[in-house]
Design a protein around this motif. Structure first.
Motif, short mmCIF file in Angstrom:
data_model
loop_
_atom_site.label_atom_id
_atom_site.label_comp_id
_atom_site.label_asym_id
_atom_site.label_seq_id
_atom_site.Cartn_x
_atom_site.Cartn_y
_atom_site.Cartn_z
N GLU A 64 8.75 1.49 -0.59
CA GLU A 64 8.05 2.66 -1.13
C GLU A 64 8.35 3.90 -0.28
O GLU A 64 8.34 5.02 -0.77
CB GLU A 64 6.55 2.37 -1.12
CG GLU A 64 5.71 3.48 -1.69
CD GLU A 64 4.23 3.20 -1.54
OE1 GLU A 64 3.71 2.38 -2.30
OE2 GLU A 64 3.60 3.80 -0.66
N ASP A 83 5.69 -2.26 -0.19
CA ASP A 83 4.88 -1.11 0.25
C ASP A 83 4.40 -1.48 1.65
O ASP A 83 3.53 -2.34 1.80
CB ASP A 83 3.70 -0.94 -0.72
CG ASP A 83 2.79 0.21 -0.33
OD1 ASP A 83 2.98 0.79 0.75
OD2 ASP A 83 1.87 0.50 -1.12
N LEU A 85 2.65 -0.07 4.09
CA LEU A 85 1.26 0.15 4.50
C LEU A 85 0.51 0.85 3.36
O LEU A 85 0.48 2.07 3.28
CB LEU A 85 1.21 0.97 5.79
CG LEU A 85 -0.06 0.82 6.60
CD1 LEU A 85 -0.35 -0.63 6.95
CD2 LEU A 85 0.02 1.63 7.88
N ASP A 86 -0.03 0.02 2.48
CA ASP A 86 -0.77 0.56 1.34
C ASP A 86 -2.14 1.04 1.79
O ASP A 86 -2.82 0.36 2.55
CB ASP A 86 -0.92 -0.54 0.28
CG ASP A 86 -1.68 -0.04 -0.92
OD1 ASP A 86 -1.11 0.74 -1.69
OD2 ASP A 86 -2.87 -0.39 -1.05
N GLY A 162 -10.29 3.55 -10.60
CA GLY A 162 -9.48 4.47 -9.80
C GLY A 162 -9.11 5.75 -10.53
O GLY A 162 -9.28 5.87 -11.74
N GLY A 191 -8.26 1.64 -1.31
CA GLY A 191 -7.13 0.82 -0.85
C GLY A 191 -6.92 -0.26 -1.90
O GLY A 191 -7.79 -1.12 -2.12
N TYR A 209 -6.42 1.72 -12.84
CA TYR A 209 -5.82 2.99 -12.43
C TYR A 209 -5.07 3.51 -13.66
O TYR A 209 -3.90 3.23 -13.87
CB TYR A 209 -4.90 2.85 -11.21
CG TYR A 209 -4.87 4.17 -10.46
CD1 TYR A 209 -4.26 5.28 -11.05
CD2 TYR A 209 -5.53 4.35 -9.25
CE1 TYR A 209 -4.30 6.53 -10.42
CE2 TYR A 209 -5.57 5.59 -8.62
CZ TYR A 209 -4.95 6.67 -9.22
OH TYR A 209 -5.00 7.90 -8.62
N LEU A 220 0.06 4.39 -9.43
CA LEU A 220 0.53 3.21 -8.70
C LEU A 220 1.94 2.81 -9.13
O LEU A 220 2.30 2.87 -10.31
CB LEU A 220 -0.47 2.07 -8.88
CG LEU A 220 -1.84 2.42 -8.28
CD1 LEU A 220 -2.86 1.32 -8.54
CD2 LEU A 220 -1.74 2.70 -6.78
#
Ligand SMILES: O=P(O)(O)OC[C@H]1O[C@](O)(COP(=O)(O)O)[C@@H](O)[C@@H]1O
Ligand SMILES: [Mg+2]
Ligand SMILES: [Mg+2]
Length: 280
Positions: A64, A83, A85-86, A162, A191, A209, A220
């Protein structure tokens, strides 16, 4: 595949250390989606890439946090989209964050996903691996120990809505209101990893979302966030959809594409499909 899981375990132990001791400040750079990268995003990406580079079965990776696919081994079998560190902007307020890995064969697209792994960095570090079923492991004294297999109930009690609410379609707002009016409780930290992990472990509910007026295709990202969790939810007897069809049938035209998405147990997802079919 076991070599990849071991590599993820090794990377996660280093990322845990980084989260605990690293600088939570911003870098000078933006990623492909236009987010300002945090120093932690970049550092965790480097940790993962350095470890994946040593694994011969990995053909290529895409992060990402990077623009392009990185080719590793011509004869490798697997492609990994991750990803690193989401939810990274939650580290400075000490909320849980995570890493997400989608393991693909042949192509970076939904129909090629064959396994998914995510790691939650909270009060405890947990890793959830979805291959044929969904297994959770917990980091204890430097080792990941098997804890349980995860399956969703038919219906849950949690609702995680979200995105920016003043940009919701009126029918989406009505759907979310109706769900709360039926007694569901709000659980949304911002998160994706801990929010979806909570729904999985508490038996079910809905995480949404949607597409909105400001972001018609949602926020996302397909390869790094939506497809890996869609795979996990389906293997846990739940569902993941884009409002109209399975998330794992969404077409990818670019590695950084996003899609509206809904994850949950069967009752809630069937409800979403019904409402979107009537209004979409
Ligand atoms: O604040 P919003 O718009 O509800 O967005 C929250 C979503 O954004 C994310 O933080 C995006 O991930 P990144 O932190 O990797 O950019 C998800 O974890 C989360 O579900
Ligand atoms: Mg993310
Ligand atoms: Mg991220």
């Amino acid at each position: 595949m076991q070599d990849i899981i071991k590599a993820i375990e090794e990377a996660s132990i280093k990322i845990k250390e980084l989260i605990e001791t690293g600088d939570t400040g911003k870098s000078e750079q933006e990623n492909s989606t236009g987010d300002t990268q945090l120093k932690l995003d970049i550092a965790s990406d480097v940790i993962i890439e350095d470890i994946f580079k040593t694994i011969p079965s990995i053909k290529a990776i895409v992060s990402e946090e990077q623009e392009e696919i990185v080719n590793l081994n011509e004869n490798g079998e697997y492609l990994i989209a991750y990803d690193p560190l989401d939810g990274s902007s939650l580290v400075d307020v000490n909320l849980s964050v995570g890493s997400i890995y989608g393991i693909y064969k042949d192509n970076f697209d939904a129909k090629s996903i064959i396994a998914s792994v995510y790691v939650v960095f909270g009060p405890r570090v947990e890793m959830v691996v979805a291959i044929d079923d969904v297994k959770m492991y917990r980091l204890k004294k430097g080792k990941f120990e098997f804890i349980q297999t995860i399956t969703l109930d038919e219906k849950g009690k949690l609702n995680a809505p979200g995105s920016t609410q003043n940009c919701w379609a009126p029918f989406h707002k009505q759907l979310i209101d109706d769900i709360f009016n039926d007694g569901y409780r709000l659980r949304y930290s911002g998160g994706m990893v801990p929010d979806l992990h909570q729904i999985l472990l508490k038996g079910g509910g809905l995480f949404s979302y949607p597409g909105t007026t400001d972001r018609p295709k949602g926020k996302l990202r397909q390869l790094f966030e939506v497809f890996p969790f869609a795979y996990t939810y389906e293997k846990a007897n739940g569902q993941a959809v884009d409002g109209f069809k399975r998330a794992l049938e969404v077409e990818t035209t670019h590695i950084h594409d996003t899609t509206p998405c809904f994850f949950g147990s069967n009752t809630e997802i069937n409800r979403v499909l019904e409402v979107y079919k009537k209004n979409g």
